[in-house]
Design a protein around this motif. Sequence first.
Motif, PDB file in Angstrom:
ATOM      1  N   PRO A   1      45.032  21.372  91.281  1.00 17.33           N
ATOM      2  CA  PRO A   1      45.201  20.587  90.057  1.00 17.33           C
ATOM      3  C   PRO A   1      44.631  21.383  88.877  1.00 17.33           C
ATOM      4  O   PRO A   1      43.707  22.159  89.045  1.00 17.33           O
ATOM      5  N   ALA A   2      45.179  21.182  87.697  1.00  9.46           N
ATOM      6  CA  ALA A   2      44.704  21.910  86.519  1.00  9.46           C
ATOM      7  C   ALA A   2      43.231  21.578  86.261  1.00  9.46           C
ATOM      8  O   ALA A   2      42.732  20.522  86.623  1.00  9.46           O
ATOM      9  N   HIS A   3      42.542  22.540  85.618  1.00  6.60           N
ATOM     10  CA  HIS A   3      41.106  22.419  85.365  1.00  6.60           C
ATOM     11  C   HIS A   3      40.796  21.104  84.647  1.00  6.60           C
ATOM     12  O   HIS A   3      39.933  20.321  85.077  1.00  6.60           O
ATOM     13  N   ALA A   4      41.524  20.813  83.562  1.00  8.43           N
ATOM     14  CA  ALA A   4      41.255  19.601  82.776  1.00  8.43           C
ATOM     15  C   ALA A   4      41.523  18.336  83.607  1.00  8.43           C
ATOM     16  O   ALA A   4      40.798  17.337  83.502  1.00  8.43           O
ATOM     17  N   GLU A   5      42.546  18.402  84.429  1.00 13.78           N
ATOM     18  CA  GLU A   5      42.895  17.282  85.309  1.00 13.78           C
ATOM     19  C   GLU A   5      41.757  17.017  86.308  1.00 13.78           C
ATOM     20  O   GLU A   5      41.371  15.874  86.557  1.00 13.78           O
ATOM     21  N   ARG A   6      41.218  18.092  86.869  1.00 12.34           N
ATOM     22  CA  ARG A   6      40.111  17.939  87.812  1.00 12.34           C
ATOM     23  C   ARG A   6      38.911  17.267  87.132  1.00 12.34           C
ATOM     24  O   ARG A   6      38.247  16.418  87.710  1.00 12.34           O
ATOM     25  N   TYR A   7      38.637  17.668  85.900  1.00 13.38           N
ATOM     26  CA  TYR A   7      37.493  17.073  85.201  1.00 13.38           C
ATOM     27  C   TYR A   7      37.751  15.624  84.798  1.00 13.38           C
ATOM     28  O   TYR A   7      36.825  14.809  84.775  1.00 13.38           O
ATOM     29  N   ALA A   8      38.986  15.296  84.473  1.00  9.46           N
ATOM     30  CA  ALA A   8      39.299  13.895  84.152  1.00  9.46           C
ATOM     31  C   ALA A   8      39.087  13.023  85.394  1.00  9.46           C
ATOM     32  O   ALA A   8      38.523  11.927  85.324  1.00  9.46           O
ATOM     33  N   ARG A   9      39.532  13.522  86.538  1.00 13.99           N
ATOM     34  CA  ARG A   9      39.314  12.785  87.785  1.00 13.99           C
ATOM     35  C   ARG A   9      37.817  12.690  88.086  1.00 13.99           C
ATOM     36  O   ARG A   9      37.317  11.644  88.527  1.00 13.99           O
TER      37      ARG A   9
ATOM     38  N   GLU B   1      42.523  28.745  85.796  1.00 10.71           N
ATOM     39  CA  GLU B   1      42.382  27.339  86.206  1.00 10.71           C
ATOM     40  C   GLU B   1      41.246  27.147  87.206  1.00 10.71           C
ATOM     41  O   GLU B   1      40.977  26.050  87.648  1.00 10.71           O
ATOM     42  N   GLY B   2      40.617  28.239  87.623  1.00 10.64           N
ATOM     43  CA  GLY B   2      39.578  28.118  88.647  1.00 10.64           C
ATOM     44  C   GLY B   2      38.201  27.992  88.021  1.00 10.64           C
ATOM     45  O   GLY B   2      37.980  27.179  87.134  1.00 10.64           O
ATOM     46  N   ALA B   3      37.266  28.846  88.462  1.00 13.86           N
ATOM     47  CA  ALA B   3      35.895  28.808  87.961  1.00 13.86           C
ATOM     48  C   ALA B   3      35.871  29.610  86.667  1.00 13.86           C
ATOM     49  O   ALA B   3      35.658  30.818  86.645  1.00 13.86           O
ATOM     50  N   LYS B   4      36.069  28.918  85.549  1.00 17.87           N
ATOM     51  CA  LYS B   4      36.278  29.572  84.252  1.00 17.87           C
ATOM     52  C   LYS B   4      35.079  30.388  83.779  1.00 17.87           C
ATOM     53  O   LYS B   4      35.191  31.568  83.449  1.00 17.87           O
ATOM     54  N   SER B   5      33.893  29.765  83.745  1.00 17.79           N
ATOM     55  CA  SER B   5      32.765  30.429  83.100  1.00 17.79           C
ATOM     56  C   SER B   5      32.292  31.607  83.949  1.00 17.79           C
ATOM     57  O   SER B   5      31.842  32.618  83.412  1.00 17.79           O
ATOM     58  N   ARG B   6      32.422  31.518  85.273  1.00 15.61           N
ATOM     59  CA  ARG B   6      32.030  32.630  86.133  1.00 15.61           C
ATOM     60  C   ARG B   6      32.935  33.844  85.883  1.00 15.61           C
ATOM     61  O   ARG B   6      32.492  34.984  85.868  1.00 15.61           O
ATOM     62  N   TYR B   7      34.206  33.569  85.670  1.00 13.22           N
ATOM     63  CA  TYR B   7      35.178  34.626  85.350  1.00 13.22           C
ATOM     64  C   TYR B   7      34.719  35.416  84.132  1.00 13.22           C
ATOM     65  O   TYR B   7      34.614  36.642  84.142  1.00 13.22           O
ATOM     66  N   THR B   8      34.414  34.701  83.075  1.00 14.25           N
ATOM     67  CA  THR B   8      34.012  35.349  81.823  1.00 14.25           C
ATOM     68  C   THR B   8      32.713  36.126  81.993  1.00 14.25           C
ATOM     69  O   THR B   8      32.571  37.252  81.516  1.00 14.25           O
ATOM     70  N   LEU B   9      31.761  35.531  82.726  1.00 14.06           N
ATOM     71  CA  LEU B   9      30.474  36.195  82.941  1.00 14.06           C
ATOM     72  C   LEU B   9      30.666  37.549  83.624  1.00 14.06           C
ATOM     73  O   LEU B   9      30.061  38.554  83.232  1.00 14.06           O
ATOM     74  N   ILE B  10      31.517  37.584  84.637  1.00 15.99           N
ATOM     75  CA  ILE B  10      31.724  38.828  85.394  1.00 15.99           C
ATOM     76  C   ILE B  10      32.418  39.876  84.524  1.00 15.99           C
ATOM     77  O   ILE B  10      32.010  41.042  84.485  1.00 15.99           O
ATOM     78  N   VAL B  11      33.428  39.455  83.805  1.00 17.78           N
ATOM     79  CA  VAL B  11      34.155  40.397  82.945  1.00 17.78           C
ATOM     80  C   VAL B  11      33.218  40.945  81.864  1.00 17.78           C
ATOM     81  O   VAL B  11      33.187  42.159  81.600  1.00 17.78           O
ATOM     82  N   GLU B  12      32.422  40.079  81.280  1.00 21.64           N
ATOM     83  CA  GLU B  12      31.504  40.538  80.215  1.00 21.64           C
ATOM     84  C   GLU B  12      30.419  41.464  80.764  1.00 21.64           C
ATOM     85  O   GLU B  12      30.050  42.445  80.119  1.00 21.64           O
ATOM     86  N   LEU B  13      29.916  41.149  81.957  1.00 18.04           N
ATOM     87  CA  LEU B  13      28.899  42.002  82.581  1.00 18.04           C
ATOM     88  C   LEU B  13      29.460  43.411  82.782  1.00 18.04           C
ATOM     89  O   LEU B  13      28.815  44.412  82.439  1.00 18.04           O
ATOM     90  N   ALA B  14      30.680  43.487  83.328  1.00 19.70           N
ATOM     91  CA  ALA B  14      31.287  44.798  83.595  1.00 19.70           C
ATOM     92  C   ALA B  14      31.486  45.582  82.301  1.00 19.70           C
ATOM     93  O   ALA B  14      31.215  46.788  82.231  1.00 19.70           O
ATOM     94  N   ARG B  15      31.942  44.887  81.254  1.00 19.21           N
ATOM     95  CA  ARG B  15      32.223  45.592  79.991  1.00 19.21           C
ATOM     96  C   ARG B  15      30.941  45.980  79.268  1.00 19.21           C
ATOM     97  O   ARG B  15      30.814  47.089  78.764  1.00 19.21           O
ATOM     98  N   ARG B  16      29.950  45.034  79.265  1.00 14.19           N
ATOM     99  CA  ARG B  16      28.702  45.310  78.552  1.00 14.19           C
ATOM    100  C   ARG B  16      27.997  46.524  79.148  1.00 14.19           C
ATOM    101  O   ARG B  16      27.506  47.374  78.444  1.00 14.19           O
ATOM    102  N   GLU B  17      27.980  46.602  80.485  1.00 10.84           N
ATOM    103  CA  GLU B  17      27.239  47.696  81.122  1.00 10.84           C
ATOM    104  C   GLU B  17      28.166  48.828  81.568  1.00 10.84           C
ATOM    105  O   GLU B  17      27.734  49.726  82.275  1.00 10.84           O
ATOM    106  N   ARG B  18      29.433  48.770  81.143  1.00 12.96           N
ATOM    107  CA  ARG B  18      30.412  49.817  81.479  1.00 12.96           C
ATOM    108  C   ARG B  18      30.384  50.166  82.959  1.00 12.96           C
ATOM    109  O   ARG B  18      30.252  51.321  83.355  1.00 12.96           O
ATOM    110  N   LEU B  19      30.510  49.152  83.802  1.00  5.98           N
ATOM    111  CA  LEU B  19      30.410  49.356  85.247  1.00  5.98           C
ATOM    112  C   LEU B  19      31.771  49.693  85.849  1.00  5.98           C
ATOM    113  O   LEU B  19      32.794  49.148  85.419  1.00  5.98           O
TER     114      LEU B  19
END
Lengths: 447, 447
Positions: free
Chosen positions: A142-150, A329-347
């Motif tokens: 189910p879409a992220h917003a739909e899951r939260y409405a439920r 549509e999955g774990a949104k904030s974890r996605y961003t955290l990982i991408v930012e970590l990789a870019r910030r530290e050029r991993l």
Amino acid sequence: MTRRQLHLNAFLMNTGHHEASWRLPESDPYASVDLAHYVRLARIAERGTFDSLFLADGPQLWSSVGQRPAGALEPITLLTALATATEHIGLIATASTSYNSPYNLARKFATLDHISGGRAGWNIVTTAGAEAARNFGLDAEPAHAERYARAAEFLDVALKLWDSWEDDTIVADKAAGVWGDDAKIHPPRHRGRYFSVEGALNVPRSPQGYPLLVQAGSSEDGKRFAARYAEAVFTAQQTVEDARAFYTDLKSRTVAAGRDADHIKVLPGIVPVIGSTEAEARAHERVLEEHIVHTHGVNHLERLLHLDPGTLELDGPLPADLPPESAIEGAKSRYTLIVELARRERLTVRQLIGRLGGGRGHLTFAGTPEQVADTIQLWFESGAADGFNIMPALLPSGLEAFVDHVVPILRARGLLRTEYGSPRRTLRERYGLPRPANQHVIAPALV
Amino acid sequence: MTRRQLHLNAFLMNTGHHEASWRLPESDPYASVDLAHYVRLARIAERGTFDSLFLADGPQLWSSVGQRPAGALEPITLLTALATATEHIGLIATASTSYNSPYNLARKFATLDHISGGRAGWNIVTTAGAEAARNFGLDAEPAHAERYARAAEFLDVALKLWDSWEDDTIVADKAAGVWGDDAKIHPPRHRGRYFSVEGALNVPRSPQGYPLLVQAGSSEDGKRFAARYAEAVFTAQQTVEDARAFYTDLKSRTVAAGRDADHIKVLPGIVPVIGSTEAEARAHERVLEEHIVHTHGVNHLERLLHLDPGTLELDGPLPADLPPESAIEGAKSRYTLIVELARRERLTVRQLIGRLGGGRGHLTFAGTPEQVADTIQLWFESGAADGFNIMPALLPSGLEAFVDHVVPILRARGLLRTEYGSPRRTLRERYGLPRPANQHVIAPALV
């Protein structure tokens, strides 16, 4: 005046939070189904006067069993067994609002709260991923917003069920043959978008009224939900600045939702790797990293980032054209955290896997007990945390090291209780939160 | 040669099976939410070397709380706590196929089986009544046949889930970094009329493979279901002749379904009221009857018989024009048993309530320990029972009386084990049943 007190939660997971933990000589590869392993962990955490312990969960077999230990005992059931093996520590189980019925789940948590004498907590999750959906009759997630409405409607129904018995419903008048007062039973009679639930719960109201409500999603929807319902929040933060921003934002959202800022406790996760010297701690960390199977790590990372298998190159950077968080549509904030970590530290992908191996996005910190305590104290005293979600890389040894070496320092600094004291307290009392009033009872002061 | 052995199950219910039990001086009216009460009962049953203990259940608040203790802890959760307080006794929880998801329920039972070391059993019920339906989004009770069709598909899916891990899936090769063998994971990929369940369970196969499958419906649909799936059957029978006919019928249906007649154990319920003399036993029974509130009893009986409130007259007979069993969508066979009991013994409503107060249709037997043992032996040796479902009118004292006074007689007659022995056995071993093979594994003899 007593110093403001740290809240500590022990996040228990199999042989530890490092993905290669099971390969180390000390680890029992059958730990995930061994009650004795979890009893031992719970007692170590209780020796460390932790507020609570916690089990994550999802109703699906997440990964290939070839790659790493997969599968786990169901948390509410396991915590019930741990309730009988402990006396004081809170017991927080993860359960999904997308793949449960409110009646059944409300009843299970009420039961755990009765059996544990008021030590139950519920980590409310909406469960990302198509695998889980396909185990429950759906073709796709189910879409992220739909899951939260439920989830929001689920909470409303669960609260109605937990309040469907007033605290003093049972009158136990044997002589008159009257057991309870029917006027104190309040059937929800709920008819909503996702649920219709007519009748009262079939368990009397529990010691805490209902379990401590915990939440861990840090997306926009997740934070809105937390501000409305959560009494404790687990979060993954890589820097004290990010943690402070998250903390400030969540407290102000909570106030905006009409609640007290102190009635939501923020606990970032930390993966402490402890050595008697900094060099020893780093050596521990290296041993763990050396046990990572990188092909498994690439596969795992591709799933976390919603990439097709074979997209990532081990010694290259993350692709530049990753989609924005809004497309996930999955774990949104974890996605961003990982991408930012990789870019910030050029991993490189390999380096990123090494960093994530220990904490899947949570802060990994290798150091001496003093250094770990300093970090905890810094975050705690600079408006970034009300406490910590302790995620040992290796279990039980990492939890033992924390309790034996870091806890005494935190106690000496006056930041952590030295004993639980008596009488026994509920989980909500440990976190300094009020017992919730029943929605059907007008507070005496207002009558 | 050892004599054929009796199987004993302790049916635990609050302060006892008599509806007025809670009003007696010895009874704790808060027993239903008191773990210590249940731990005490479980340990008494274990002292009596019972095969198992059992908790009934339904996901609804059945009666008015004014009339009698209502509400109970959720059985799987409670039995998990009892698993840690006992060593040998089997733990049978009731759970509904109408109001659960196969994935969640299969996982909970697998968890209980792991935690208890192979002592889990599932009493499979389809759950009669509109009250339950309305707690799960339905407006009315699903038809009896519909509930059984769903139950059969539920079982097929649950069995696929429990077999989705072969027993030796975990290889735990630390050196190679290989935890499990992916070829031994078998996702159900089930798409049926009631359920779609794609993925493998997220718990390794448990000690028993899956919980002992127990069933208690004695309707036509119920017996067909039992013949196909059940390994133990609880049944309410008022006379040894009826019990013998039921036993013979069920065994032959089981054989017709392609199974071994010994692989289904039939346990009629008995409510023993024990006194050191027959007169003392009858006096105990009278005390219980005197505590019945007849207006509550009439209300209860009207619900059991699907009659409108106010239909029954306390000192009159049952109405002559009651509908036939085929018109009943609820608990069909219990309906017929009650109507036939009233007609056979020409009971008034008041008298019928007195008879049902102790056992809700199960055989109530007041007598000395020898008389109780004689009845049990007679039924056991005349083809009416493989054992008994012991339903004490009062708890804990009725269970204590049975264990202290009837159990020694049964042991002296060579009908019941004197100790559990070692090594510890699974619940299925206690009942003399084979461990089920995994449906994905070809038996070695056949390769």
